[in-house]
Design a protein around this motif. Structure first.
Motif, PDB file in Angstrom:
ATOM      1  N   ALA A   1      -2.061   3.665   8.036  1.00 52.78           N
ATOM      2  CA  ALA A   1      -0.805   3.405   9.242  1.00 52.78           C
ATOM      3  C   ALA A   1      -1.310   1.433   9.108  1.00 52.78           C
ATOM      4  N   ASP A   2      -3.248   1.316   8.723  1.00 49.85           N
ATOM      5  CA  ASP A   2      -3.498  -0.758   8.351  1.00 49.85           C
ATOM      6  C   ASP A   2      -2.128  -0.895   7.348  1.00 49.85           C
ATOM      7  N   ILE A   3      -1.828   0.011   6.340  1.00 50.72           N
ATOM      8  CA  ILE A   3      -1.022  -0.600   5.025  1.00 50.72           C
ATOM      9  C   ILE A   3       0.084  -0.839   5.695  1.00 50.72           C
ATOM     10  N   LEU A   4       1.037  -0.120   6.366  1.00 50.23           N
ATOM     11  CA  LEU A   4       2.271   1.000   6.889  1.00 50.23           C
ATOM     12  C   LEU A   4       2.520  -1.153   7.653  1.00 50.23           C
ATOM     13  N   THR A   5       1.621  -1.043   8.738  1.00 49.78           N
ATOM     14  CA  THR A   5       1.849  -2.711   9.501  1.00 49.78           C
ATOM     15  C   THR A   5       2.047  -3.868   8.421  1.00 49.78           C
ATOM     16  N   GLY A   6       0.886  -4.016   7.918  1.00 49.59           N
ATOM     17  CA  GLY A   6       1.553  -5.220   6.909  1.00 49.59           C
ATOM     18  C   GLY A   6       2.291  -5.335   5.613  1.00 49.59           C
ATOM     19  N   LEU A   7       3.172  -4.226   5.084  1.00 50.23           N
ATOM     20  CA  LEU A   7       3.959  -4.015   4.754  1.00 50.23           C
ATOM     21  C   LEU A   7       4.876  -4.646   5.495  1.00 50.23           C
TER      22      LEU A   7
ATOM     23  N   THR B   1       2.558 -10.104  -3.990  1.00 47.16           N
ATOM     24  CA  THR B   1       1.553 -10.173  -3.429  1.00 47.16           C
ATOM     25  C   THR B   1       1.041  -8.796  -3.246  1.00 47.16           C
ATOM     26  N   ILE B   2       2.588  -7.439  -2.922  1.00 44.08           N
ATOM     27  CA  ILE B   2       1.918  -6.051  -3.244  1.00 44.08           C
ATOM     28  C   ILE B   2       0.878  -5.937  -4.339  1.00 44.08           C
ATOM     29  N   GLY B   3       1.066  -6.428  -5.408  1.00 42.80           N
ATOM     30  CA  GLY B   3       0.566  -6.328  -7.131  1.00 42.80           C
ATOM     31  C   GLY B   3      -1.168  -5.734  -6.723  1.00 42.80           C
ATOM     32  N   ALA B   4      -0.948  -7.601  -6.127  1.00 43.49           N
ATOM     33  CA  ALA B   4      -2.444  -7.796  -5.610  1.00 43.49           C
ATOM     34  C   ALA B   4      -3.306  -7.304  -4.353  1.00 43.49           C
ATOM     35  N   MET B   5      -3.285  -6.086  -3.881  1.00 51.11           N
ATOM     36  CA  MET B   5      -3.399  -5.820  -3.078  1.00 51.11           C
ATOM     37  C   MET B   5      -4.853  -5.234  -2.921  1.00 51.11           C
ATOM     38  N   ASP B   6      -5.408  -4.415  -1.719  1.00 54.99           N
ATOM     39  CA  ASP B   6      -6.866  -4.148  -2.524  1.00 54.99           C
ATOM     40  C   ASP B   6      -6.262  -2.724  -2.450  1.00 54.99           C
ATOM     41  N   HIS B   7      -7.387  -1.627  -3.589  1.00 54.55           N
ATOM     42  CA  HIS B   7      -6.654  -0.410  -3.572  1.00 54.55           C
ATOM     43  C   HIS B   7      -5.141   0.191  -4.158  1.00 54.55           C
ATOM     44  N   LEU B   8      -4.414  -0.858  -4.850  1.00 54.05           N
ATOM     45  CA  LEU B   8      -3.394  -0.285  -4.719  1.00 54.05           C
ATOM     46  C   LEU B   8      -3.282   0.396  -5.947  1.00 54.05           C
ATOM     47  N   VAL B   9      -2.792   1.466  -6.830  1.00 53.39           N
ATOM     48  CA  VAL B   9      -2.605   2.240  -7.768  1.00 53.39           C
ATOM     49  C   VAL B   9      -1.786   1.691  -8.852  1.00 53.39           C
TER      50      VAL B   9
ATOM     51  N   TYR C   1      16.488  -4.528  -3.158  1.00 54.66           N
ATOM     52  CA  TYR C   1      15.953  -4.156  -3.291  1.00 54.66           C
ATOM     53  C   TYR C   1      14.388  -3.141  -2.906  1.00 54.66           C
ATOM     54  N   SER C   2      14.017  -2.248  -3.581  1.00 57.91           N
ATOM     55  CA  SER C   2      13.292  -0.937  -2.705  1.00 57.91           C
ATOM     56  C   SER C   2      11.642  -1.325  -4.147  1.00 57.91           C
ATOM     57  N   ALA C   3      10.982  -0.881  -3.200  1.00 54.04           N
ATOM     58  CA  ALA C   3       9.898  -0.444  -3.725  1.00 54.04           C
ATOM     59  C   ALA C   3       8.681   0.364  -3.705  1.00 54.04           C
ATOM     60  N   LEU C   4       8.105   1.304  -4.967  1.00 48.41           N
ATOM     61  CA  LEU C   4       7.488   2.419  -4.398  1.00 48.41           C
ATOM     62  C   LEU C   4       5.760   2.327  -5.364  1.00 48.41           C
ATOM     63  N   THR C   5       5.466   2.327  -4.369  1.00 50.66           N
ATOM     64  CA  THR C   5       4.100   2.235  -4.181  1.00 50.66           C
ATOM     65  C   THR C   5       2.693   3.095  -3.852  1.00 50.66           C
ATOM     66  N   SER C   6       1.748   3.179  -4.467  1.00 52.76           N
ATOM     67  CA  SER C   6       0.727   3.928  -4.646  1.00 52.76           C
ATOM     68  C   SER C   6      -0.127   3.957  -3.981  1.00 52.76           C
TER      69      SER C   6
END
Length: 291
Positions: free
Chosen positions: A141-147, A79-87, A122-127
């Motif tokens: 802040a919006d990304i933080l709230t969604g995660l 799900t995180i991998g499909a988010m907009d602007h994920l590097v 479990y953890s993940a490092l996302t950019s």
């Protein structure tokens, strides 16, 4: 004319036999100075690469609760991998996190006894790349709230990496690093120049005789200039070779969580430029010496 220049060049190289230890020590000095300058350029190059990679990005470290199932984690990573602007996203299982911790602590990090009772989650490092039209703080802040709203997520942290850091680094590099490299170039010039002066003194009688019989100045100076250029070329090449060996040994030193920085070698065009610059400094110092 070309044949005469080749003979004079050969005579300049043959001068290395007159004072072999002096020339050898000069080569070692030029190599060490080139190595030191190369280390500075290597650090500058890798910091620039890291800042270029992180500039305009926000990194989020996501931690799930200890009771989260592998199936849930896999679904949420997708799900995180499909988010907009994920590097980029790097997922860590508890076993991965334990291995990273053990590698970080070195010899003191033997956690094999925790293999069946691993307390790490479990953890993940996302950019995420910041969109040009977005306000960085509000968007992060919006990304933080969604995660944080995702099932099983226990904690999310983030660090916005500002472009001001890169701008500040450029100021520091111009104010400190380049003057240091200039000073090292001066050291190369003094070392090679003094060696050429030594060769000049040992051949003073020969030079006076050549001048009396009408030899042109370039005929006298060319062998000495050739010796200085060769010392600069060989010394800088040796310094670059040593720098490559050091980079191979240190390449993965910082490639651990949370840094993940791989130390890369200088581009070959930079190496050629440094080699040419050292050779040019050696040639100029030789010219000043023979003048």
């Amino acid at each position: 004319m070309i044949g005469q220049l080749l003979r004079l060049t050969g005579r300049g190289l043959a001068d290395f036999r007159i004072h072999p230890w002096a020339h050898l020590l000069t080569l070692v000095a030029v190599a060490m100075v080139s190595l030191l300058a190369g280390f500075i350029l290597l650090a500058l190059h890798n910091i620039d690469l890291h800042l270029l990679k992180s500039r305009g990005e926000v990194q989020f470290q996501v931690y799930w609760s200890a009771d989260a199932t592998p199936e849930l984690i896999q679904t949420q990573w997708e799900t995180i991998g499909a988010m907009d602007h994920l590097v980029e996203i790097k997922g860590f299982t508890p076993q991965d996190a334990l291995l990273e911790l053990a590698d970080t602590l070195g010899k003191t990090g033997d956690f094999s006894w925790l293999k069946d009772q691993n307390p790490l989650p479990y953890s993940a490092l996302t950019s995420f790349a910041v969109p040009p039209e977005a306000q960085q703080e509000g968007w992060a802040a919006d990304i933080l709230t969604g995660l944080k709203a995702m099932d099983g997520v226990e904690k999310v942290t983030y660090t916005p990496l500002q472009a001001d850091l890169a701008r500040g680094w450029r100021v520091i590099s111009r104010a400190i690093i380049w003057p240091i490299i200039g000073f090292l170039g001066l050291v190369v010039g003094l070392v090679v120049g003094n060696t050429i002066r030594l060769s000049l003194l040992t051949r003073m009688d020969e030079i006076e005789i050549l001048s009396l019989v009408g030899a042109k100045p370039w005929y006298v100076r060319w062998p000495l200039l050739t010796g200085g250029m060769v010392q600069g070329l060989l010394g800088s090449a040796a310094g670059i070779g040593l720098l490559k060996l050091a980079q191979n040994a240190l390449a993965e030193t910082l490639n651990i969580a949370p840094l993940f920085i791989e130390i890369r070698f200088l581009p070959w065009e930079h190496c050629a430029l440094m080699c040419g610059a050292v050779t040019l400094v050696a040639a100029l110092s030789s010219w000043v010496a023979v003048r």
